[in-house]
Design a protein around this motif. Structure first.
Motif, short mmCIF file in Angstrom:
data_model
loop_
_atom_site.label_atom_id
_atom_site.label_comp_id
_atom_site.label_asym_id
_atom_site.label_seq_id
_atom_site.Cartn_x
_atom_site.Cartn_y
_atom_site.Cartn_z
N ILE A 1 0.87 -1.17 0.00
CA ILE A 1 0.00 0.00 0.00
C ILE A 1 0.90 1.22 0.00
CG2 ILE A 1 -1.77 1.32 1.22
CD1 ILE A 1 -2.72 -1.24 2.52
N GLY A 2 0.73 2.12 -0.96
CA GLY A 2 1.61 3.28 -1.01
C GLY A 2 1.15 4.33 -1.99
N ARG A 3 2.01 5.32 -2.18
CA ARG A 3 1.80 6.37 -3.16
C ARG A 3 2.15 5.82 -4.55
NH1 ARG A 3 -1.61 9.99 -0.96
NH2 ARG A 3 -0.69 11.32 0.64
N SER A 4 2.08 6.70 -5.57
CA SER A 4 2.28 6.21 -6.93
C SER A 4 3.20 7.10 -7.75
CB SER A 4 0.93 6.06 -7.63
OG SER A 4 0.16 7.25 -7.52
N GLY A 5 4.34 7.48 -7.13
CA GLY A 5 5.38 8.11 -7.93
C GLY A 5 5.86 7.15 -9.00
N ALA A 6 6.43 7.67 -10.08
CA ALA A 6 6.84 6.83 -11.20
C ALA A 6 7.81 5.73 -10.77
CB ALA A 6 7.47 7.69 -12.30
N SER A 7 8.81 6.09 -9.96
CA SER A 7 9.80 5.10 -9.54
C SER A 7 9.14 3.98 -8.74
CB SER A 7 10.89 5.76 -8.70
OG SER A 7 11.62 6.67 -9.48
N THR A 8 8.23 4.35 -7.83
CA THR A 8 7.54 3.34 -7.01
C THR A 8 6.75 2.37 -7.88
OG1 THR A 8 7.35 4.83 -5.12
CG2 THR A 8 5.82 3.00 -5.21
N VAL A 9 6.00 2.90 -8.83
CA VAL A 9 5.17 2.06 -9.68
C VAL A 9 6.03 1.12 -10.52
CG1 VAL A 9 3.55 2.06 -11.63
CG2 VAL A 9 3.24 3.68 -9.74
N VAL A 10 7.10 1.64 -11.11
CA VAL A 10 7.94 0.80 -11.96
C VAL A 10 8.70 -0.23 -11.13
CG1 VAL A 10 9.88 0.80 -13.58
CG2 VAL A 10 8.11 2.55 -13.76
N GLU A 11 9.09 0.11 -9.91
CA GLU A 11 9.72 -0.87 -9.02
C GLU A 11 8.76 -2.02 -8.70
OE1 GLU A 11 12.61 2.49 -6.93
OE2 GLU A 11 10.86 1.70 -5.86
N LEU A 12 7.49 -1.69 -8.45
CA LEU A 12 6.49 -2.73 -8.22
C LEU A 12 6.33 -3.61 -9.45
CD1 LEU A 12 3.77 -0.56 -6.42
CD2 LEU A 12 5.11 -2.39 -5.36
N GLU A 13 6.32 -3.00 -10.62
CA GLU A 13 6.18 -3.76 -11.86
C GLU A 13 7.40 -4.66 -12.09
OE1 GLU A 13 3.45 -0.70 -14.53
OE2 GLU A 13 5.63 -0.64 -14.70
N THR A 14 8.58 -4.14 -11.78
CA THR A 14 9.81 -4.90 -12.01
C THR A 14 9.87 -6.14 -11.12
OG1 THR A 14 11.00 -2.87 -12.62
CG2 THR A 14 12.33 -4.78 -12.00
N VAL A 15 9.53 -5.97 -9.85
CA VAL A 15 9.54 -7.10 -8.91
C VAL A 15 8.33 -7.99 -9.16
CG1 VAL A 15 9.50 -7.77 -6.48
CG2 VAL A 15 10.83 -5.78 -7.20
N GLY A 16 7.20 -7.37 -9.51
CA GLY A 16 5.95 -8.10 -9.71
C GLY A 16 5.19 -8.22 -8.40
N ARG A 17 4.68 -7.08 -7.91
CA ARG A 17 3.96 -7.07 -6.64
C ARG A 17 2.62 -6.36 -6.78
NH1 ARG A 17 6.60 -10.54 -5.88
NH2 ARG A 17 7.97 -11.11 -4.15
N PRO A 18 1.54 -7.00 -6.30
CA PRO A 18 0.24 -6.33 -6.29
C PRO A 18 0.26 -5.17 -5.32
CG PRO A 18 0.13 -8.40 -5.08
CD PRO A 18 1.49 -8.34 -5.70
N ALA A 19 -0.56 -4.17 -5.58
CA ALA A 19 -0.51 -2.97 -4.75
C ALA A 19 -1.84 -2.24 -4.73
CB ALA A 19 0.58 -2.02 -5.24
N ILE A 20 -2.05 -1.51 -3.65
CA ILE A 20 -3.13 -0.55 -3.53
C ILE A 20 -2.45 0.82 -3.54
CG2 ILE A 20 -4.96 0.38 -2.05
CD1 ILE A 20 -5.29 -2.48 -0.92
N LEU A 21 -2.70 1.59 -4.58
CA LEU A 21 -2.01 2.86 -4.76
C LEU A 21 -2.96 4.02 -4.46
CD1 LEU A 21 -0.01 2.06 -8.01
CD2 LEU A 21 0.78 1.95 -5.64
N VAL A 22 -2.49 4.93 -3.62
CA VAL A 22 -3.27 6.11 -3.22
C VAL A 22 -2.50 7.34 -3.68
CG1 VAL A 22 -4.46 7.26 -1.32
CG2 VAL A 22 -3.96 4.80 -1.17
#
Length: 347
Positions: free
Chosen positions: A255-276
């Motif tokens: 669960i977190g914010r959605s700065g570009a780096s954060t989103v792409v890091e989640l995509e790279t690792v492959g983790r589901p997320a709730i973005l606020v």
């Protein structure tokens, strides 16, 4: 080949620029990196061996004060003229800009001397500085497949992805632990809305067999520790996460914010997320929407991010681990951004 890399005034601009600089240097190119005083030490520490560092006089134009905005624009103008003169002597063969107002002077100077210029846009909605600079750019490289707000200037648009640090690449597409681990992070300064909503939502869950890692502001650590303990929730509350890649790898949901780096890091690792998304930042809203569109998670406005909604959502997800696994698979995006950008620039 002599390549000039221009970066902005935040870590989000600097880390991708340094990653590409290192790759280009390893291919035998001569690298110069320009930055302003805000990130000078960061660039100095991370620059590849043999790279030159050029300091420019610039700052963001986002201040509310009209006088400060005029002063910031004046600094950018002076720096632009200074780089025009510098490029007259040191003529780079390529200029690669990674966004932010601090990269505008190099883009302008490259336009004056007709140097091929490449601009990278981090977010799923183009930022003001890049939108301004695009009039002088032939190729725009993007972090996301679709980016809104790109002006019709005839610029070629190439989807390259966003470079991330090596520790995230090493954890690419790693499997979920299945241990019911939740990571809550609001960035380096934390996020008050997450501190208010997440603990309350977890306390209302019938099944509390999850472990929470919660990053928050230093002044909130003791309060959240006490709350989790009183509600018999297993949790580790801390003010800073030194190994963010490890924290994301160890989580089954973020669960977190959605700065570009954060989103792409989640995509790279492959983790589901709730973005606020930060409610004053349209870039974050676009990033979150892009992530949610893949099926890898949820994008929810801050005004709708309530304890009741979150309790129901967390309960449904952690009671159905197979759904989290499917979301993780959909969230994963292969990240070859560094080599793709280096190829685009040198070809």
């Amino acid at each position: 080949m002599k390549i000039w890399i221009a970066t902005g005034g935040t870590g989000g601009h600097v880390y991708p620029a340094l990653s590409v600089a290192t790759e280009l240097a390893s291919r035998g190119h001569k690298i110069t990196i320009s930055c302003d005083g805000r990130v000078r030490e960061m660039v100095r520490r991370g620059a590849p061996s043999g790279a030159h560092i050029a300091h420019i006089w610039a700052s963001g134009v986002g201040a509310k004060s009209r006088l400060k905005q005029i002063w910031a624009l004046a600094k950018i103008g002076v720096s632009s003229m200074a780089l025009v003169l510098r490029f007259m002597v040191f003529r780079p063969e390529r200029v690669v800009a990674f966004g932010g107002y601090a990269s505008v002077p190099a883009v302008f100077a490259a336009h004056v001397w007709r140097v091929p210029t490449f601009l990278h846009e981090q977010n799923a909605a183009i930022g003001r500085a890049n939108k301004f600079a695009m009039r002088w750019v032939k190729t725009l490289m993007t972090s996301f497949p679709n980016v809104s707000g790109i002006p019709s200037t005839g610029t070629r648009v190439v989807y390259t992805g966003l470079p991330v640090r090596a520790d995230f690449l090493a954890a690419s597409n790693s499997p979920l632990s299945g241990a019911g681990r939740l990571l809550v992070t609001g960035g380096s300064l934390g996020a008050q809305i997450l501190d208010d909503v997440v603990p309350t939502a977890i306390a209302a869950m019938k099944n509390k067999k999850i472990f929470v890692t919660h990053q928050t502001r230093p002044e909130n650590v003791e309060r959240l520790q006490r709350f989790y303990a009183e509600n018999k929730i297993r949790a580790n509350v801390l003010s800073f996460i030194h190994d963010m890649a490890g924290a994301i790898v160890g989580a089954d949901l973020v669960i977190g914010r959605s700065g570009a780096s954060t989103v792409v890091e989640l995509e790279t690792v492959g983790r589901p997320a709730i973005l606020v998304p930060l409610n004053i930042n349209p870039d974050q809203a676009a990033n979150a929407a892009s992530f949610a569109k893949t099926g890898g998670g949820f994008a929810i406005e801050q005004s709708k991010f309530s304890p009741r909604w979150l309790t129901a959502t967390l309960s449904e997800l952690f009671d159905n681990p197979s759904r989290l696994e499917k979301m993780a698979q959909k969230a994963y995006v292969e990240n070859n951004a560094v080599s793709i950008i280096a190829d685009v620039v040198t070809k």
